[in-house]
Structure formats: structure tokens, C-alpha cells
Design an enzyme around this catalytic site. Structure first.
Site, short mmCIF file in Angstrom:
data_model
loop_
_atom_site.label_atom_id
_atom_site.label_comp_id
_atom_site.label_asym_id
_atom_site.label_seq_id
_atom_site.Cartn_x
_atom_site.Cartn_y
_atom_site.Cartn_z
N ALA A 39 41.19 4.56 53.64
CA ALA A 39 41.03 3.16 54.04
C ALA A 39 40.68 2.27 52.85
CB ALA A 39 39.92 3.05 55.09
N CYS A 40 41.11 1.01 52.97
CA CYS A 40 40.70 -0.04 52.04
C CYS A 40 40.44 -1.30 52.86
CB CYS A 40 41.74 -0.27 50.95
SG CYS A 40 43.26 -1.04 51.50
N ARG A 41 40.18 -2.38 52.19
CA ARG A 41 39.83 -3.61 52.90
C ARG A 41 40.92 -4.08 53.85
NH1 ARG A 41 37.40 -4.17 47.91
NH2 ARG A 41 35.17 -4.54 48.02
#
Length: 92
Positions: free
Chosen positions: A7-9
């Protein structure tokens, strides 16, 4: 089989590149890990074993999951492999 969330932003650029590299490392080394992909907003609902994200996000997310890996260089398969091996060793 372990389950990992990458996951990332925004769940678009960096985490998608990271997922491609993580999937390559998993296949090449036959690691017992199934990787999923999403935004950091999904971390709260994630019930898997491992969160893989960019190193700068680790301080904000470390208390929300069982185990977290922060990657410095998204293209460095050696770094990814070493950190996945450590996770697998720690989780046995």
C-alpha cells in the site's frame, strides 16, 4: 501461506511498482506469500500478516499491523528479498 498488503497513499504509482517487484521476488524465490494491493486507507481493515510500504510511511502505520516492511528503493529486488526473508524467518 502468508498474506501481504502492498500500500501507498494513493494506491496508484509507487505501490503498483512495488507490487510488481514484490511479485517477481515471491515467484523467483517461491516464497509462501500472496500479495494484495490497495491504499493505506485499507490498512485498518487488513487482517493479513504483513504490510509492505515505502519506508517513509512506516512510522505512521507501524501500530496498525502485525508486521511491516518499509522499502527504501522500490526497484531493488535484493532489498525486497532480504526483508521478505527476515519476515518469513520472524513469523515461524
Amino acid at each position: 501461506m502468508k498474506t501481504a498488503l502492498i500500500a501507498c497513499r494513493t494506491g496508484m504509482g509507487s505501490s503498483m511498482m512495488l507490487k510488481i517487484k514484490v511479485d517477481q521476488v515471491i515467484r523467483e524465490n517461491k516464497f509462501p506469500i500472496k500479495a494484495e494491493h490497495n491504499t493505506i486507507d485499507a490498512v485498518g481493515q487488513f487482517k493479513g500478516d504483513l504490510l509492505i510500504t515505502m519506508a517513509d510511511l512506516v512510522p505512521d502505520l507501524k501500530n496498525k499491523v502485525k508486521y511491516i516492511i518499509g522499502i527504501q528503493n522500490l526497484m531493488d529486488k535484493k532489498e525486497i528479498k532480504e526483508k521478505l526473508e527476515k519476515f518469513l524467518a520472524d513469523s515461524n
